[in-house]
Design an enzyme around this catalytic site. Structure first.
Site, PDB file in Angstrom:
ATOM      1  N   PRO A   2       0.790  -1.283   0.011  1.00  0.00           N
ATOM      2  CA  PRO A   2      -0.068   0.146   0.052  1.00  0.00           C
ATOM      3  C   PRO A   2       0.766   1.234  -0.008  1.00  0.00           C
ATOM      4  CG  PRO A   2      -0.680  -1.700   1.413  1.00  0.00           C
ATOM      5  CD  PRO A   2       0.655  -2.116   1.104  1.00  0.00           C
ATOM      6  N   GLU A   3       0.675   2.094  -0.904  1.00  0.00           N
ATOM      7  CA  GLU A   3       1.365   3.390  -1.153  1.00  0.00           C
ATOM      8  C   GLU A   3       0.570   4.405  -0.588  1.00  0.00           C
ATOM      9  OE1 GLU A   3       3.048   3.921  -4.893  1.00  0.00           O
ATOM     10  OE2 GLU A   3       2.927   1.927  -5.232  1.00  0.00           O
ATOM     11  N   HIS A  91      -4.549 -15.028   9.179  1.00  0.00           N
ATOM     12  CA  HIS A  91      -3.505 -14.142   8.936  1.00  0.00           C
ATOM     13  C   HIS A  91      -3.828 -12.855   9.915  1.00  0.00           C
ATOM     14  CE1 HIS A  91      -2.139 -16.532   5.589  1.00  0.00           C
ATOM     15  NE2 HIS A  91      -3.231 -16.136   4.906  1.00  0.00           N
ATOM     16  N   ARG A 110       2.074 -11.812   4.929  1.00  0.00           N
ATOM     17  CA  ARG A 110       3.440 -12.271   4.867  1.00  0.00           C
ATOM     18  C   ARG A 110       4.253 -11.844   5.912  1.00  0.00           C
ATOM     19  NH1 ARG A 110       5.718 -10.764  -1.113  1.00  0.00           N
ATOM     20  NH2 ARG A 110       7.112 -11.851  -0.355  1.00  0.00           N
ATOM     21  N   ARG A 151      20.531  16.219  -8.872  1.00  0.00           N
ATOM     22  CA  ARG A 151      20.943  14.875  -8.535  1.00  0.00           C
ATOM     23  C   ARG A 151      21.198  14.165  -9.931  1.00  0.00           C
ATOM     24  NH1 ARG A 151      18.454  13.928  -3.193  1.00  0.00           N
ATOM     25  NH2 ARG A 151      19.112  11.760  -3.502  1.00  0.00           N
TER      26      ARG A 151
END
Length: 271
Positions: A2-3, A91, A110, A151
């Site tokens: 998830p972002e 889970h 996970r 950069r």
């Protein structure tokens, strides 16, 4: 993983339903390795009331009474859902029983995610958040462009660097680079000021659209009510290697950038 949009959607959903609720008990513990020990959670959480729920970077933060904050990092497969009381599933890692009989649950297939209960002082000194860069939706494109100026790194790598800009992951880096017409391997120091500004303007637009569409559900993400997102239906390039560019029809290509698979149009996205 998830972002920013997914965690923001979860935070907004929980803020609407959890504020004013009190944690009655910690009822189920099968904690992940990076989580706080059970004795910390059991001593700090019961009896505290939810003040607000918000997000910083990709971290979900539940502010409780008396200066304690519950922090969830969902990593790859974490879920935080508020709903009716139920029995633990395979889970599930943490159950918090609330005073109205409902349940706040943290599940992680996970086991890479974690939950921590921090005092105000611990949160203020948490190195993970201290290292995060500015929030892209709260920062002007001009300021974000300044952060990449000069950069030599690939622009995709900088977008994924949480110390440069917080909360952006593979999905929204690929989608914003496509909309801006910039190749993921383009060096930041070779982008004109105008192209850098366009990139961060498009990044903000992509993030806002994703939030409005409830985030992206590819495998594991659900919102605070357990519902899937819809922004995956708006992807232009992410996960579509070998498909056709929606703009010019050229085959979409993939390359590894900063260890992540990047999908792009070789014709529309210039170095």
């Amino acid at each position: 993983m998830p972002e920013l949009p997914e965690v923001e959607v979860i935070a907004r959903g929980l803020n609407a339903t959890l504020c004013g609720r009190t944690i009655r008990s910690v009822d189920h513990l099968d904690l992940t390795r990076q989580s706080d020990p059970a004795e910390v959670l059991c001593s700090r959480l019961p009896g505290r009331t939810v003040v607000r729920v918000y997000r910083r970077a990709k971290v979900l933060l539940v502010e409780l009474s008396d200066g304690v904050t519950l922090a969830f990092h969902l990593k790859m497969t974490g879920r935080v859902v508020h709903g009716p009381m139920r029995k633990p599933g395979r889970h599930d890692r943490l159950f918090l029983a609330l005073d109205d009989g409902s349940l706040l649950s943290f599940a992680d297939m996970r086991r890479f995610g974690y939950v921590r209960a921090m005092t105000a002082g611990e949160l203020a000194e948490w190195g993970f958040l201290l290292r995060c860069g500015p929030e892209p939706l709260e920062t002007a494109p001009e300021v974000l462009a300044d952060r990449i100026a000069g950069r030599k790194s690939a622009i995709k790598a900088l977008l994924l660097n949480q110390s440069v800009v917080a909360g952006v992951g593979n999905i929204y880096a690929d989608e914003s680079l496509y909309r801006a017409g910039i190749h993921p391997q383009a060096r930041a120091d070779r982008l004109s000021r105008g192209r850098a500004l366009k990139l961060f303007t498009e990044l903000q637009a992509v993030l806002r659209q994703a939030i409005s569409e409830n985030g992206s559900s590819i495998r594991d993400y659900v919102n605070a009510s357990g519902d899937a997102g819809a922004f995956q239906n708006s992807f232009n390039v992410y996960g579509k290697g070998g498909g056709k560019c929606p703009e010019c029809g050229a085959p979409l290509q993939t390359e590894k950038v900063a260890g992540r698979t990047s999908t792009f149009c070789p014709r529309c996205q210039k170095r």
